[in-house]
Motif scaffolding. Structure first.
Motif, mmCIF file in Angstrom:
data_model
loop_
_atom_site.group_PDB
_atom_site.id
_atom_site.type_symbol
_atom_site.label_atom_id
_atom_site.label_comp_id
_atom_site.label_asym_id
_atom_site.label_seq_id
_atom_site.Cartn_x
_atom_site.Cartn_y
_atom_site.Cartn_z
ATOM 1 N N SER A 91 0.931 -1.080 -0.304
ATOM 2 C CA SER A 91 0.500 0.161 -0.170
ATOM 3 C C SER A 91 1.077 1.144 0.435
ATOM 4 C CB SER A 91 -0.722 -0.187 1.258
ATOM 5 O OG SER A 91 -0.405 0.454 1.960
ATOM 6 N N VAL A 92 1.920 1.042 0.126
ATOM 7 C CA VAL A 92 3.318 1.965 0.105
ATOM 8 C C VAL A 92 3.104 2.892 -1.310
ATOM 9 C CG1 VAL A 92 4.917 3.176 0.768
ATOM 10 C CG2 VAL A 92 3.838 1.940 2.708
ATOM 11 N N GLN A 109 17.488 0.829 5.376
ATOM 12 C CA GLN A 109 16.907 1.796 5.993
ATOM 13 C C GLN A 109 16.179 1.835 5.545
ATOM 14 O OE1 GLN A 109 20.610 4.276 4.298
ATOM 15 N NE2 GLN A 109 21.376 3.690 6.756
ATOM 16 N N THR A 110 14.973 1.825 3.401
ATOM 17 C CA THR A 110 14.692 2.482 2.948
ATOM 18 C C THR A 110 13.095 1.818 3.452
ATOM 19 O OG1 THR A 110 16.007 2.880 0.948
ATOM 20 C CG2 THR A 110 12.929 2.367 1.462
ATOM 21 N N LEU A 111 13.607 0.364 4.019
ATOM 22 C CA LEU A 111 12.259 -0.642 4.814
ATOM 23 C C LEU A 111 12.183 -0.046 5.833
ATOM 24 C CD1 LEU A 111 10.702 -3.072 4.098
ATOM 25 C CD2 LEU A 111 12.487 -4.495 5.631
ATOM 26 N N ARG A 112 13.240 0.329 6.809
ATOM 27 C CA ARG A 112 12.574 0.518 8.117
ATOM 28 C C ARG A 112 12.185 1.797 8.255
ATOM 29 N NH1 ARG A 112 15.965 2.130 12.604
ATOM 30 N NH2 ARG A 112 17.959 2.800 12.070
ATOM 31 N N VAL A 115 9.249 3.103 4.257
ATOM 32 C CA VAL A 115 8.284 1.912 3.878
ATOM 33 C C VAL A 115 7.441 1.443 5.539
ATOM 34 C CG1 VAL A 115 6.982 -0.606 2.693
ATOM 35 C CG2 VAL A 115 9.480 0.771 1.996
ATOM 36 N N MET A 116 8.000 0.912 6.356
ATOM 37 C CA MET A 116 7.314 0.455 7.747
ATOM 38 C C MET A 116 6.517 1.286 8.403
ATOM 39 S SD MET A 116 7.033 -3.120 7.346
ATOM 40 C CE MET A 116 6.190 -3.375 9.009
ATOM 41 N N PRO A 117 6.855 2.577 8.153
ATOM 42 C CA PRO A 117 6.305 3.951 9.833
ATOM 43 C C PRO A 117 5.488 3.720 8.235
ATOM 44 C CG PRO A 117 8.417 4.197 9.453
ATOM 45 C CD PRO A 117 9.002 3.081 8.690
ATOM 46 N N GLN A 118 4.883 3.853 7.297
ATOM 47 C CA GLN A 118 3.975 4.086 6.365
ATOM 48 C C GLN A 118 2.660 2.682 6.486
ATOM 49 O OE1 GLN A 118 4.077 6.700 3.013
ATOM 50 N NE2 GLN A 118 6.203 6.342 3.608
ATOM 51 N N ALA A 119 3.441 1.922 5.737
ATOM 52 C CA ALA A 119 2.475 0.976 6.324
ATOM 53 C C ALA A 119 2.241 0.146 7.465
ATOM 54 C CB ALA A 119 3.698 -0.535 5.943
ATOM 55 N N LEU A 120 2.404 0.290 9.038
ATOM 56 C CA LEU A 120 2.272 -0.107 10.127
ATOM 57 C C LEU A 120 0.751 0.320 10.079
ATOM 58 C CD1 LEU A 120 5.063 -0.365 12.409
ATOM 59 C CD2 LEU A 120 3.667 -1.979 12.129
ATOM 60 N N ARG A 121 0.359 1.173 9.374
ATOM 61 C CA ARG A 121 -1.284 2.334 9.950
ATOM 62 C C ARG A 121 -2.368 1.740 9.276
ATOM 63 N NH1 ARG A 121 2.821 6.878 8.818
ATOM 64 N NH2 ARG A 121 2.721 8.501 10.797
ATOM 65 N N VAL A 122 -1.598 1.051 8.192
ATOM 66 C CA VAL A 122 -2.500 -0.063 7.548
ATOM 67 C C VAL A 122 -2.507 -1.509 7.788
ATOM 68 C CG1 VAL A 122 -3.337 -1.436 4.816
ATOM 69 C CG2 VAL A 122 -1.783 1.044 5.633
ATOM 70 N N LYS A 193 0.092 6.721 14.657
ATOM 71 C CA LYS A 193 -0.751 7.436 14.133
ATOM 72 C C LYS A 193 0.083 8.515 13.721
ATOM 73 C CE LYS A 193 -3.839 10.065 16.592
ATOM 74 N NZ LYS A 193 -5.598 10.148 17.236
ATOM 75 N N LEU A 194 0.019 8.983 12.251
ATOM 76 C CA LEU A 194 0.193 10.213 11.585
ATOM 77 C C LEU A 194 -0.711 11.462 12.584
ATOM 78 C CD1 LEU A 194 1.524 10.920 9.459
ATOM 79 C CD2 LEU A 194 -0.534 11.404 8.498
ATOM 80 N N VAL A 195 0.408 12.403 12.773
ATOM 81 C CA VAL A 195 -0.364 13.683 13.393
ATOM 82 C C VAL A 195 -0.134 14.592 12.925
ATOM 83 C CG1 VAL A 195 1.114 14.735 15.670
ATOM 84 C CG2 VAL A 195 1.465 12.413 15.384
ATOM 85 N N GLU A 196 -1.232 15.239 12.724
ATOM 86 C CA GLU A 196 -1.284 16.298 11.718
ATOM 87 C C GLU A 196 -1.191 17.020 12.551
ATOM 88 O OE1 GLU A 196 -4.578 15.593 9.800
ATOM 89 O OE2 GLU A 196 -4.541 13.957 8.611
#
Length: 197
Positions: A91-92, A109-112, A115-122, A193-196
């Protein structure tokens, strides 16, 4: 804990993200292994099986029911969790990975960091559902005759005749496990979660 918090302080002070969890676990394993060697009496001893006459002696015996239940639940749940993680990573947007490579980050580094911080939200919401399903599916142990909560409650029910109390106790047990799992996963979901602004 000291390693974990000192690495967190280092991360906040320098802006670099060290592998906090990895170094914490490695430090714990090293200290535990050193303690196991240094202590005069070993806290954990391995009991290796050996042949004694025509029979095996020593070791730990696992019942066929336990192995059937464990392997069934592991294979069934691992397939669903693997699919949830795969969907979360896919989904990233691919542009994020390309941007990370353009910045000079390597694959790990790209994965950690990207990718993973964004993927964890899903990943976290359906993963919570899978964990709750695993807790409820553990009641299938009665099908293979493994003495789980439901099996023990049926035995007590047959001996005492108190059906309502036993069913209420089983319901309370499963409800407690489910609520604890939900609270922990919701806490983690809120934390990442994403902090706006």
């Amino acid at each position: 804990m000291i390693v974990f918090f000192s690495l967190r302080v280092y991360s906040q002070r320098t802006g670099r993200a060290p592998l906090t969890l990895l170094w914490t676990v490695l430090t714990f394993i090293f200290i535990a292994f050193a303690g196991w060697i240094v202590l005069p009496e070993k806290p954990l001893m391995l009991d290796l099986p050996f042949v004694k006459g025509l029979n095996m002696s020593g070791g730990k015996i696992l019942s066929p029911e336990f192995l059937a239940l464990t392997s069934g639940l592991v294979l069934y749940t691992a397939a669903f969790i693997g699919e949830v993680v795969r969907a979360g990573i896919q989904s990233v947007p691919h542009g994020q990975v390309e941007a990370a490579r353009a910045l000079g980050l390597n694959g790990f580094q790209t994965l950690r960091l990207i990718v993973m911080p964004q993927a964890l939200r899903v990943i976290i919401p359906p993963l919570t559902s899978q964990y709750l399903n695993l807790i409820k599916n553990s009641s299938l142990a009665i099908a293979v005759g493994f003495p789980d909560v439901f099996y023990v409650s049926n035995t007590i029910l047959n001996q005492t005749g108190r059906a309502v109390e036993m069913i209420a106790l089983v319901m309370a047990t499963y409800l407690t496990f489910s609520l604890i799992t939900s609270v922990l996963m919701n806490w983690y979901n809120q934390r990442i979660k994403l902090v706006e602004r």
